[in-house]
Design a protein around this motif. Sequence first.
Motif, PDB file in Angstrom:
ATOM      1  N   LEU A 185       0.830  -1.208   0.000  1.00 32.34           N
ATOM      2  CA  LEU A 185       0.000   0.000   0.000  1.00 32.34           C
ATOM      3  C   LEU A 185       0.865   1.259   0.000  1.00 32.34           C
ATOM      4  O   LEU A 185       0.561   2.234  -0.696  1.00 32.34           O
ATOM      5  CB  LEU A 185      -0.922   0.004   1.217  1.00 32.34           C
ATOM      6  N   ILE A 186       1.946   1.254   0.768  1.00 30.09           N
ATOM      7  CA  ILE A 186       2.865   2.391   0.792  1.00 30.09           C
ATOM      8  C   ILE A 186       3.503   2.586  -0.582  1.00 30.09           C
ATOM      9  O   ILE A 186       3.645   3.711  -1.068  1.00 30.09           O
ATOM     10  CB  ILE A 186       3.940   2.198   1.877  1.00 30.09           C
ATOM     11  N   ASN A 187       3.871   1.481  -1.231  1.00 26.83           N
ATOM     12  CA  ASN A 187       4.437   1.564  -2.584  1.00 26.83           C
ATOM     13  C   ASN A 187       3.466   2.226  -3.550  1.00 26.83           C
ATOM     14  O   ASN A 187       3.864   2.921  -4.491  1.00 26.83           O
ATOM     15  CB  ASN A 187       4.786   0.171  -3.107  1.00 26.83           C
ATOM     16  N   ALA A 188       2.166   2.002  -3.313  1.00 25.55           N
ATOM     17  CA  ALA A 188       1.129   2.561  -4.185  1.00 25.55           C
ATOM     18  C   ALA A 188       0.767   4.000  -3.814  1.00 25.55           C
ATOM     19  O   ALA A 188      -0.077   4.610  -4.461  1.00 25.55           O
ATOM     20  CB  ALA A 188      -0.110   1.686  -4.147  1.00 25.55           C
ATOM     21  N   GLY A 189       1.388   4.519  -2.735  1.00 25.15           N
ATOM     22  CA  GLY A 189       1.166   5.908  -2.378  1.00 25.15           C
ATOM     23  C   GLY A 189       0.353   6.154  -1.125  1.00 25.15           C
ATOM     24  O   GLY A 189       0.110   7.307  -0.758  1.00 25.15           O
ATOM     25  N   GLN A 190      -0.070   5.080  -0.435  1.00 20.62           N
ATOM     26  CA  GLN A 190      -0.869   5.252   0.774  1.00 20.62           C
ATOM     27  C   GLN A 190       0.053   5.585   1.953  1.00 20.62           C
ATOM     28  O   GLN A 190       1.025   4.878   2.216  1.00 20.62           O
ATOM     29  CB  GLN A 190      -1.648   3.977   1.080  1.00 20.62           C
ATOM     30  N   GLU A 221       8.594   7.302   8.486  1.00 13.51           N
ATOM     31  CA  GLU A 221       9.935   7.443   7.909  1.00 13.51           C
ATOM     32  C   GLU A 221      10.058   6.620   6.633  1.00 13.51           C
ATOM     33  O   GLU A 221      10.624   7.082   5.633  1.00 13.51           O
ATOM     34  CB  GLU A 221      10.986   6.989   8.921  1.00 13.51           C
ATOM     35  N   PHE A 222       9.554   5.388   6.673  1.00 14.09           N
ATOM     36  CA  PHE A 222       9.640   4.517   5.505  1.00 14.09           C
ATOM     37  C   PHE A 222       8.857   5.107   4.335  1.00 14.09           C
ATOM     38  O   PHE A 222       9.346   5.125   3.197  1.00 14.09           O
ATOM     39  CB  PHE A 222       9.107   3.126   5.857  1.00 14.09           C
ATOM     40  N   SER A 223       7.650   5.609   4.598  1.00 12.21           N
ATOM     41  CA  SER A 223       6.826   6.202   3.539  1.00 12.21           C
ATOM     42  C   SER A 223       7.534   7.392   2.897  1.00 12.21           C
ATOM     43  O   SER A 223       7.467   7.595   1.684  1.00 12.21           O
ATOM     44  CB  SER A 223       5.475   6.655   4.101  1.00 12.21           C
ATOM     45  N   ARG A 224       8.217   8.155   3.716  1.00 11.68           N
ATOM     46  CA  ARG A 224       8.959   9.318   3.220  1.00 11.68           C
ATOM     47  C   ARG A 224      10.050   8.884   2.242  1.00 11.68           C
ATOM     48  O   ARG A 224      10.228   9.474   1.181  1.00 11.68           O
ATOM     49  CB  ARG A 224       9.573  10.036   4.422  1.00 11.68           C
ATOM     50  N   THR A 225      10.785   7.826   2.618  1.00 10.02           N
ATOM     51  CA  THR A 225      11.839   7.310   1.751  1.00 10.02           C
ATOM     52  C   THR A 225      11.271   6.763   0.448  1.00 10.02           C
ATOM     53  O   THR A 225      11.811   7.008  -0.639  1.00 10.02           O
ATOM     54  CB  THR A 225      12.632   6.207   2.480  1.00 10.02           C
ATOM     55  N   ILE A 226      10.170   6.007   0.524  1.00  9.41           N
ATOM     56  CA  ILE A 226       9.589   5.395  -0.670  1.00  9.41           C
ATOM     57  C   ILE A 226       9.021   6.455  -1.603  1.00  9.41           C
ATOM     58  O   ILE A 226       9.130   6.341  -2.832  1.00  9.41           O
ATOM     59  CB  ILE A 226       8.495   4.369  -0.290  1.00  9.41           C
ATOM     60  N   ARG A 227       8.461   7.509  -1.062  1.00 10.65           N
ATOM     61  CA  ARG A 227       7.968   8.618  -1.895  1.00 10.65           C
ATOM     62  C   ARG A 227       9.132   9.255  -2.662  1.00 10.65           C
ATOM     63  O   ARG A 227       9.012   9.577  -3.836  1.00 10.65           O
ATOM     64  CB  ARG A 227       7.276   9.644  -0.996  1.00 10.65           C
ATOM     65  N   PHE A 228      10.259   9.419  -1.985  1.00 17.22           N
ATOM     66  CA  PHE A 228      11.466   9.953  -2.625  1.00 17.22           C
ATOM     67  C   PHE A 228      11.966   9.006  -3.711  1.00 17.22           C
ATOM     68  O   PHE A 228      12.310   9.429  -4.823  1.00 17.22           O
ATOM     69  CB  PHE A 228      12.538  10.167  -1.555  1.00 17.22           C
ATOM     70  N   GLN A 229      12.000   7.697  -3.406  1.00 15.35           N
ATOM     71  CA  GLN A 229      12.431   6.715  -4.399  1.00 15.35           C
ATOM     72  C   GLN A 229      11.488   6.681  -5.604  1.00 15.35           C
ATOM     73  O   GLN A 229      11.920   6.506  -6.744  1.00 15.35           O
ATOM     74  CB  GLN A 229      12.516   5.326  -3.753  1.00 15.35           C
ATOM     75  N   LYS A 230      10.201   6.869  -5.350  1.00 14.42           N
ATOM     76  CA  LYS A 230       9.235   6.906  -6.444  1.00 14.42           C
ATOM     77  C   LYS A 230       9.500   8.103  -7.344  1.00 14.42           C
ATOM     78  O   LYS A 230       9.423   8.000  -8.584  1.00 14.42           O
ATOM     79  CB  LYS A 230       7.810   6.971  -5.894  1.00 14.42           C
ATOM     80  N   GLU A 236      13.578   9.063 -13.743  1.00 14.56           N
ATOM     81  CA  GLU A 236      14.390   8.177 -14.577  1.00 14.56           C
ATOM     82  C   GLU A 236      13.621   7.715 -15.807  1.00 14.56           C
ATOM     83  O   GLU A 236      14.171   7.651 -16.915  1.00 14.56           O
ATOM     84  CB  GLU A 236      14.832   6.968 -13.752  1.00 14.56           C
ATOM     85  N   THR A 237      12.340   7.381 -15.643  1.00 16.28           N
ATOM     86  CA  THR A 237      11.553   6.799 -16.730  1.00 16.28           C
ATOM     87  C   THR A 237      10.788   7.847 -17.546  1.00 16.28           C
ATOM     88  O   THR A 237      10.419   7.586 -18.690  1.00 16.28           O
ATOM     89  CB  THR A 237      10.553   5.768 -16.173  1.00 16.28           C
ATOM     90  N   SER A 281      16.272   4.796  -9.158  1.00 12.29           N
ATOM     91  CA  SER A 281      15.677   4.264  -7.933  1.00 12.29           C
ATOM     92  C   SER A 281      16.072   2.816  -7.759  1.00 12.29           C
ATOM     93  O   SER A 281      15.706   1.951  -8.564  1.00 12.29           O
ATOM     94  CB  SER A 281      14.139   4.362  -7.988  1.00 12.29           C
ATOM     95  N   ASP A 282      16.808   2.532  -6.692  1.00  9.07           N
ATOM     96  CA  ASP A 282      17.139   1.140  -6.368  1.00  9.07           C
ATOM     97  C   ASP A 282      15.890   0.380  -5.961  1.00  9.07           C
ATOM     98  O   ASP A 282      15.739  -0.797  -6.257  1.00  9.07           O
ATOM     99  CB  ASP A 282      18.139   1.096  -5.214  1.00  9.07           C
ATOM    100  N   TYR A 283      14.998   1.068  -5.271  1.00  7.11           N
ATOM    101  CA  TYR A 283      13.818   0.413  -4.725  1.00  7.11           C
ATOM    102  C   TYR A 283      12.859  -0.045  -5.819  1.00  7.11           C
ATOM    103  O   TYR A 283      12.358  -1.166  -5.773  1.00  7.11           O
ATOM    104  CB  TYR A 283      13.089   1.390  -3.786  1.00  7.11           C
ATOM    105  N   PHE A 284      12.615   0.797  -6.809  1.00 15.68           N
ATOM    106  CA  PHE A 284      11.626   0.475  -7.843  1.00 15.68           C
ATOM    107  C   PHE A 284      12.254  -0.087  -9.114  1.00 15.68           C
ATOM    108  O   PHE A 284      11.520  -0.450 -10.035  1.00 15.68           O
ATOM    109  CB  PHE A 284      10.799   1.720  -8.194  1.00 15.68           C
TER     110      PHE A 284
END
Length: 285
Positions: A185-190, A221-230, A236-237, A281-284
């Motif tokens: 859900l966090i990956n999807a923006g929640q 904190e995790f959501s903040r990082t994932i938003r940045f990675q997104k 990049e794309t 993005s390493d994460y995505f």
Amino acid sequence: MSLFYNSISWQNCTFVGIYCLMEEFKEIQPSALLAPYVKNYWLLKTACDSPALARTVPMGMMNLIFHRGDCLFSVHDNELHPRAFLSGQEKTFADLEYTGQVNMISVVFRPVGAKAFFDLPMNKINNLRVTAGDLENKELAALEQSLTSTENDKLCILLIEQFLLKRLSRLAECNLKRIETSIQLINAGQTDISLLADTACLSTKQFQRVFSEYVGSNPKEFSRTIRFQKALHILETRPQISLTTLAYECGYFDQSHMIKEFKTLSGYTPGEYLVACPPHSDYFS
């Protein structure tokens, strides 16, 4: 292999160096049994005649790092990296300095992956580098010794996999599924903590505790990082995207909010980041 000047980007690091010779970079996929917990392994070898700087940014995943060559020097901490260490979730960027032969192996864990191999609350090592001695882990110390004395890359990965498979534990299935669902859900923006907790069938307090113990940082904190990675992944794309649209698609309040977050996590504004290195993005990825 190639001669680089000014800046290059690899994995979660931005290198700002002077004539850095990238000899070899390899990314290796884990075996099927470890794939749910390990995203990949990467190996980096460089040779630099002059001092060079590397900047790391939070990536949402923990790493197990082995230096087989010269250790990197942490500018902020004013100390050399240990020869081998487990790196906790990072809260902000870090500048590293290196000169000479860099020869690194990294195990990149998935967000809940490290917890399967190390029996401790992952949030206890948030923003830290812990060694085998810190963990009182004789098996990790033996692996460190083997890797630093072994030049064969394939054998090194085999030794790492044997170490991980031996330590692989069965996490509490209920909590694992809850946290993995919340990460999706966090990956999807929640980012609503109450909604994430409800989805995990936990109270907000329970959810934050379990999430932090498994992932290594709290949900905010995790959501903040994932938003940045997104944001990095979209840059990049879709390099032509406007910053206003980028901020909206990544869930920032507005463009100024995104700029502030970029500065905190990378030390750059989005525009400065694009000048410093190609976004990745390493994460995505």
